[in-house]
Design an enzyme around this catalytic site. Structure first.
Site, short mmCIF file in Angstrom:
data_model
loop_
_atom_site.label_atom_id
_atom_site.label_comp_id
_atom_site.label_asym_id
_atom_site.label_seq_id
_atom_site.Cartn_x
_atom_site.Cartn_y
_atom_site.Cartn_z
N ASP A 105 0.80 -1.23 0.00
CA ASP A 105 0.00 0.00 0.00
C ASP A 105 0.84 1.28 0.00
O ASP A 105 0.27 2.38 0.07
CB ASP A 105 -0.97 0.00 1.20
CG ASP A 105 -0.27 -0.20 2.53
OD1 ASP A 105 0.91 -0.61 2.54
OD2 ASP A 105 -0.90 0.08 3.56
N GLU A 186 11.70 -3.63 12.03
CA GLU A 186 12.78 -2.99 11.27
C GLU A 186 14.05 -2.95 12.10
O GLU A 186 15.14 -3.34 11.63
CB GLU A 186 12.41 -1.54 10.91
CG GLU A 186 11.17 -1.36 10.08
CD GLU A 186 9.88 -1.25 10.88
OE1 GLU A 186 9.88 -1.59 12.09
OE2 GLU A 186 8.86 -0.82 10.29
N1 UDP Z 1 0.23 -7.66 5.75
C1 UDP Z 1 0.28 -9.05 5.73
N2 UDP Z 1 -0.55 -9.75 6.59
C2 UDP Z 1 -1.43 -9.13 7.44
C3 UDP Z 1 -1.46 -7.73 7.46
C4 UDP Z 1 -0.62 -7.02 6.62
O1 UDP Z 1 1.04 -9.63 4.97
O2 UDP Z 1 -2.16 -9.83 8.16
C5 UDP Z 1 1.09 -6.90 4.83
C6 UDP Z 1 0.35 -5.78 4.08
O3 UDP Z 1 -0.19 -6.26 2.87
C7 UDP Z 1 1.44 -4.76 3.88
C8 UDP Z 1 2.33 -4.95 5.11
O4 UDP Z 1 2.07 -6.26 5.60
O5 UDP Z 1 2.19 -5.00 2.71
C9 UDP Z 1 2.04 -3.92 6.21
O6 UDP Z 1 0.66 -4.02 6.56
P1 UDP Z 1 -0.26 -2.73 6.67
O7 UDP Z 1 -0.08 -1.88 5.47
O8 UDP Z 1 -1.63 -3.19 6.97
O9 UDP Z 1 0.35 -2.06 7.96
P2 UDP Z 1 0.74 -0.54 8.25
O10 UDP Z 1 1.26 0.05 7.00
O11 UDP Z 1 -0.53 0.09 8.69
O12 UDP Z 1 1.75 -0.65 9.32
MN MN Z 2 0.73 0.02 5.03
#
Ligand code: UDP
Ligand code: MN
Length: 237
Positions: A105, A186
């Site tokens: 995203d 990270e």
């Molecule tokens: N993601 C995943 N499994 C999950 C939730 C998230 O593989 O159960 C992936 C998601 O597609 C994205 C990354 O992990 O590429 C980070 O997730 P998200 O964008 O929801 O988190 P944020 O950016 O809010 O920290």
């Molecule tokens: Mn995200």
């Protein structure tokens, strides 16, 4: 020749998945020498995701590695099992190139790829739309990283976002790993590389330019009305 960039994207099924990956695909299709690794958070690789990968004409690897049942819940770390699987694949199959963790995203400027391609050990750069400060970035003094600007330091050695660094694959150690600790993925990964502050290469004009954003898509809400397509005659009520 240009070093190959291995773009590692964890992903999981939801209504926004195909549009997110479509948009990202259309960015990556502009990048030379890129290999897209999609790591699927489900028991089997998704056919819909595979179709997006095929249509890019890019070299790709599609892995499935669902999160262990133990880690399902409210504050679980997102995308760890699948990023780990991608890391293991790289360690087994690739001896040179650049690793970048790009979530499905995020929004990426094409200039980022020119910047990270010559990473010697670990490079870092600002990420926009992060946390309470709006940006997370290394602080650069005299051309070296001297500290970090991040709204959640969280007692981390390297308080950076997943999208804020790139790693030369030759700098990966067998011990390189990502922990199942929300907020510390990270930092603990970079610590597992035995990274030293003086090894960090600041990019994006000494970390003054934002070339990647931690964008978030609003969650689609399921329709509350039930429409019976057999009864629907196309006439407004
Ligand atoms: N993601 C995943 N499994 C999950 C939730 C998230 O593989 O159960 C992936 C998601 O597609 C994205 C990354 O992990 O590429 C980070 O997730 P998200 O964008 O929801 O988190 P944020 O950016 O809010 O920290
Ligand atoms: Mn995200």
């Amino acid at each position: 020749t240009l070093k190959m960039i291995y773009y590692v994207t964890p992903t999981y099924p939801r209504p926004e998945q195909v549009p997110e990956l479509t948009r990202l695909a259309h960015t990556l299709m502009h990048v030379p020498r890129i290999h897209w690794i999609i790591a699927d958070d489900q028991p089997l690789c998704s056919e819909m995701v595979l179709n997006i990968l095929r249509r890019t004409n890019l070299p790709f690897t599609h892995i499935s590695s669902p999160k262990p049942f133990l880690y399902k819940g409210t504050n679980f770390p997102r995308g760890v099992s699948n990023r780990r699987a991608a890391l293991a694949w790289l360690q087994e199959n690739v001896s040179e190139g650049i690793l970048y963790f790009g979530d499905d995203d995020n929004t990426v400027d094409l200039e980022l790829f020119d910047e990270i391609r010559n990473t010697k050990k670990v490079s870092m750069f600002p990420v926009g739309l992060i946390g309470g400060y709006g940006v997370s970035s290394p602080v650069v003094k005299n051309g070296k990283v001297a500290g970090f600007f991040d709204s959640w330091p969280g007692s981390r050695t390297f308080p950076v976002d997943m999208a804020g660094f790139a790693v030369n694959i030759e700098f990966l150690k067998p011990s390189a790993t990502m922990p199942y600790i929300a907020g510390h993925e990270e930092d603990k990964f970079l610590v597992s590389l035995d990274l030293k502050m003086e090894d960090i290469e600041p990019l994006a004009d000494n970390c003054t330019k934002i070339l990647v954003w931690h964008t978030k898509t609003a969650k689609y809400k399921k329709p509350t009305v039930k429409i019976d397509l057999k009864q629907f005659d196309g006439q407004p009520k």
